[in-house]
Write a protein that holds these residues in place. Sequence first.
Motif, PDB file in Angstrom:
ATOM      1  N   HIS A  78     -10.138   7.532  -7.049  1.00  0.00           N
ATOM      2  CA  HIS A  78      -9.694   8.837  -6.538  1.00  0.00           C
ATOM      3  C   HIS A  78      -8.436   9.255  -7.300  1.00  0.00           C
ATOM      4  O   HIS A  78      -7.544   8.430  -7.522  1.00  0.00           O
ATOM      5  N   GLU A  80      -6.054  11.502  -6.447  1.00  0.00           N
ATOM      6  CA  GLU A  80      -4.881  12.045  -5.746  1.00  0.00           C
ATOM      7  C   GLU A  80      -3.658  11.163  -6.026  1.00  0.00           C
ATOM      8  O   GLU A  80      -3.744   9.934  -6.053  1.00  0.00           O
ATOM      9  N   ASP A  82      -1.164   9.938  -4.501  1.00  0.00           N
ATOM     10  CA  ASP A  82      -0.698   8.801  -3.692  1.00  0.00           C
ATOM     11  C   ASP A  82      -1.312   7.494  -4.192  1.00  0.00           C
ATOM     12  O   ASP A  82      -0.802   6.416  -3.909  1.00  0.00           O
ATOM     13  N   HIS A  83      -2.380   7.588  -4.975  1.00  0.00           N
ATOM     14  CA  HIS A  83      -2.973   6.400  -5.612  1.00  0.00           C
ATOM     15  C   HIS A  83      -2.751   6.454  -7.131  1.00  0.00           C
ATOM     16  O   HIS A  83      -2.244   5.525  -7.724  1.00  0.00           O
ATOM     17  N   HIS A 144     -12.237  11.958  -0.794  1.00  0.00           N
ATOM     18  CA  HIS A 144     -11.615  13.145  -0.281  1.00  0.00           C
ATOM     19  C   HIS A 144     -11.619  14.328  -1.260  1.00  0.00           C
ATOM     20  O   HIS A 144     -11.489  15.482  -0.867  1.00  0.00           O
ATOM     21  N   ASP A 163      -9.956   6.487   0.198  1.00  0.00           N
ATOM     22  CA  ASP A 163      -9.524   7.166   1.431  1.00  0.00           C
ATOM     23  C   ASP A 163     -10.465   6.904   2.620  1.00  0.00           C
ATOM     24  O   ASP A 163     -10.018   6.879   3.774  1.00  0.00           O
ATOM     25  N   TYR A 192      -5.201  10.472  10.738  1.00  0.00           N
ATOM     26  CA  TYR A 192      -5.465  10.464   9.296  1.00  0.00           C
ATOM     27  C   TYR A 192      -6.828  11.100   9.017  1.00  0.00           C
ATOM     28  O   TYR A 192      -6.969  11.982   8.177  1.00  0.00           O
ATOM     29  N   HIS A 223      -5.816   2.883   2.308  1.00  0.00           N
ATOM     30  CA  HIS A 223      -4.742   3.032   3.298  1.00  0.00           C
ATOM     31  C   HIS A 223      -5.171   2.225   4.525  1.00  0.00           C
ATOM     32  O   HIS A 223      -6.331   2.308   4.956  1.00  0.00           O
TER      33      HIS A 223
HETATM   34 FE1  FEO Z   1      -6.817  11.580  -0.947  1.00  0.00          FE
HETATM   35 FE2  FEO Z   1      -5.021   8.711  -0.210  1.00  0.00          FE
HETATM   36  O1  FEO Z   1      -5.532  10.236  -1.177  1.00  0.00           O
END
Ligand code: FEO
Length: 394
Positions: A78, A80, A82-83, A144, A163, A192, A223
């Motif tokens: 992914h 995004e 945050d990763h 996501h 995610d 979440y 996560h």
């Molecule tokens: Fe959709 Fe944890 O990023």
Amino acid sequence: MRNKLAENIYYVGVNDRKTEMFENHMELPNGVSYNSYLIVDEQVALIDPVEPEFMAQYIFQIKRILGAREVDYLIVNHDEPDHSGSVGAVLREWPEVTVVGNAKTFAPLENFYGAIANKKIVAEGETLSLGNHTLQFFMAPMCHWPESMVTYEQTSKIIFTNDAFGGFGALNGGIFDDEVNLAFYEDDMRRYYANIVGKVAMMALKTIQKAQTLDIKMIAPSHGLIWRSNLQWVIDRYTAWSKQEAKEGVVIVYGSMYGNTGRMADIVARGVADAGVKEIKVYDVSKTETSFIFSDIWQYKGMILGACSHYGSIFPNMVGLLHEIGEYKPQNKVVGLFGGASWSGGGLKTLKENAEACKWNIVGEPVEVKGAPIREEDIEKLYNLGLEIGKAIK
Ligand code: FEO
């Protein structure tokens, strides 16, 4: 430290208890974890890196296991940040690493971090042998983002879902589901889910269904907890949330400048309770951050919104919540509306416009009160609105 998922497969994630707002708009009272996994074989694979702020700790954890060995593959399930935020740092640490993604992975990734020299594009079901372990890739579009995919390791039967099946909440010692009290994490998992993947609930459901066709011993998201003993617990909840199987209960959310619309909410709530509904949540939209409210909207059948007016329109703090409801379109709701007016009104009018645009199932007569709820007629209307909504969801 027992951070092993299976032979030569390690958890190398980090906890974030410092960030106040996830994506800069969702509160994190219990923190969040960014999970990453390391497979050490003839070839070494790192699955999904972490938030860049934790880079020093992250690299230390990997090198503590690897020593002088290099990382050969970096799997990006992914894009995004945050990763993927530390993809650049991983490439600086191990410049020869090959980044593995699908046909949609690399354009956004390179837009974020610049050109990537060594790329491997994988397709649905394609495998990558590391020696004794074999990775297999499955696309999970919109779970996501459009490029989202999951990685299945055939030998250990672990699926790395990024995610999907994730949750808020830092991992406080226990990293596996059987090491913690699951009730502690459930609300944060639903919050979440509703706020991150709720908008694409049907795609999440497809990912769950696809995953269930595989022989899975462990679910390792990016996560929250790693699932090895209670897989059905998390699958059942994710399935119910994806299908929007709402529970018996009502969320009442109000926006109020001087407390009068708040007084109305309490009268409505009394009506709901008199219908026999036991789970009633009343929120002041100016006090509780939207992601908590929306998480409860997702889980309950009843949603009652009330707002005072502001310059002929709605109280500004309601706008963010209405935007989220409009975007995410929670289904199967019984909805009631009320509003406060001083001069021209506008709160209830805007709620009605949203109701029409979103095709909400409005039950009961929307109530507008001028000033405070002090007239018996107004009090009765508000009470009856609550009673009717309560009866409708019983
Ligand atoms: Fe959709 Fe944890 O990023």
